[in-house]
Design a protein around this motif. Sequence first.
Motif, mmCIF file in Angstrom:
data_model
loop_
_atom_site.group_PDB
_atom_site.id
_atom_site.type_symbol
_atom_site.label_atom_id
_atom_site.label_comp_id
_atom_site.label_asym_id
_atom_site.label_seq_id
_atom_site.Cartn_x
_atom_site.Cartn_y
_atom_site.Cartn_z
ATOM 1 N N LEU A 65 0.829 -1.207 0.000
ATOM 2 C CA LEU A 65 0.000 0.000 0.000
ATOM 3 C C LEU A 65 0.863 1.257 0.000
ATOM 4 N N LEU A 66 1.956 1.222 0.757
ATOM 5 C CA LEU A 66 2.835 2.395 0.821
ATOM 6 C C LEU A 66 3.565 2.627 -0.497
ATOM 7 N N MET A 67 3.850 1.562 -1.224
ATOM 8 C CA MET A 67 4.564 1.696 -2.493
ATOM 9 C C MET A 67 3.792 2.545 -3.493
ATOM 10 N N THR A 70 4.956 6.322 -3.239
ATOM 11 C CA THR A 70 6.368 6.669 -3.297
ATOM 12 C C THR A 70 6.583 7.917 -4.151
ATOM 13 N N VAL A 71 7.634 8.652 -3.801
ATOM 14 C CA VAL A 71 7.963 9.892 -4.499
ATOM 15 C C VAL A 71 9.415 9.821 -4.976
ATOM 16 N N VAL A 99 11.034 6.272 -0.746
ATOM 17 C CA VAL A 99 10.505 7.319 0.129
ATOM 18 C C VAL A 99 9.056 7.544 -0.273
ATOM 19 N N TYR A 100 8.158 7.523 0.711
ATOM 20 C CA TYR A 100 6.744 7.697 0.405
ATOM 21 C C TYR A 100 6.178 8.910 1.141
ATOM 22 N N GLU A 101 5.137 9.471 0.588
ATOM 23 C CA GLU A 101 4.530 10.665 1.163
ATOM 24 C C GLU A 101 3.817 10.344 2.469
ATOM 25 N N SER A 102 4.249 10.959 3.537
ATOM 26 C CA SER A 102 3.591 10.801 4.829
ATOM 27 C C SER A 102 4.202 11.791 5.814
ATOM 28 N N GLU A 103 3.348 12.375 6.639
ATOM 29 C CA GLU A 103 3.823 13.245 7.701
ATOM 30 C C GLU A 103 4.152 12.466 8.965
ATOM 31 N N LEU A 119 11.488 1.140 3.380
ATOM 32 C CA LEU A 119 10.580 2.239 3.071
ATOM 33 C C LEU A 119 10.728 3.314 4.135
ATOM 34 N N VAL A 120 10.900 4.551 3.695
ATOM 35 C CA VAL A 120 11.122 5.679 4.592
ATOM 36 C C VAL A 120 10.052 6.723 4.313
ATOM 37 N N SER A 121 9.370 7.170 5.359
ATOM 38 C CA SER A 121 8.363 8.213 5.165
ATOM 39 C C SER A 121 9.040 9.547 4.888
ATOM 40 N N GLY A 122 8.300 10.471 4.285
ATOM 41 C CA GLY A 122 8.853 11.784 3.993
ATOM 42 C C GLY A 122 9.332 12.495 5.242
ATOM 43 N N ALA A 123 8.607 12.336 6.353
ATOM 44 C CA ALA A 123 9.002 12.977 7.609
ATOM 45 C C ALA A 123 10.326 12.420 8.117
#
Length: 238
Positions: A65-67, A70-71, A99-103, A119-123
């Motif tokens: 789901l996180l993929m 990704t950005v 890297v995926y979009e997330s605060e 997987l690394v969140s944007g924050a």
Amino acid sequence: MELLPSRITRYLLLFVSLLAIVELIESLAKAVAGYGGFGFAVTLWACFGAAYGWLLVEPMIRPLLLMRRTVRGSSERRVRRIGAGIARDSGTANPKFYVYESEKFDVMVSGIGRGVTILVSGAAADVDDQQLRSILAHEFGHIRLRHSLIRLTMYGSLLSLAIVGHSMTAIVLPANLFVLWTMRQMEFAADRDAARVVGRNDVRTALERVGGVLGDIPQWQAVFSTHPTFRDRIARLS
């Protein structure tokens, strides 16, 4: 693995443990006074199976789901550059990075063998180089020590145990607590492995930063959690 398990997973683990207690009481009551029936037992065991089934597949479903979020850009290139350096210094095969979009501050390992990704969140990708290096080194520790495989094996075994039969209740609860304890030890082990690569002080500083962002879980809840408190992790490094 995330730096902290999701709230849903933490409370699901607590729910399963409480179900085990309820089932144990029901079994004792049935033995003493003939209370209950086969249907009630089947319902509770179905709950066990559904809960452990979710714990088994969640690490595989969530990354997919996180993929989708990704950005591309400088953040991803920076994560890949720092990750490649850690792979070289730790002697670990370089995984794929996204890297995926997330605060929300979140980092996790997905996959086994050649299919491993981080997987690394944007924050999380916005921290300074030193902290990001320590955070990624912790995830590399999970990869090098094969914690994902151990996790799947343990939860798969618990799922099998949970559906074996009604008389296994007294075994499931201690087994569940033992698995959670084992996973907390894996977090300590990954911290030690990261300290070996980037230095103890850097890992401790990163844990203090992440703990300040996410907040710590109550000490009593740590018994039902896959991760220790940040306080305990920092104390172990000290």
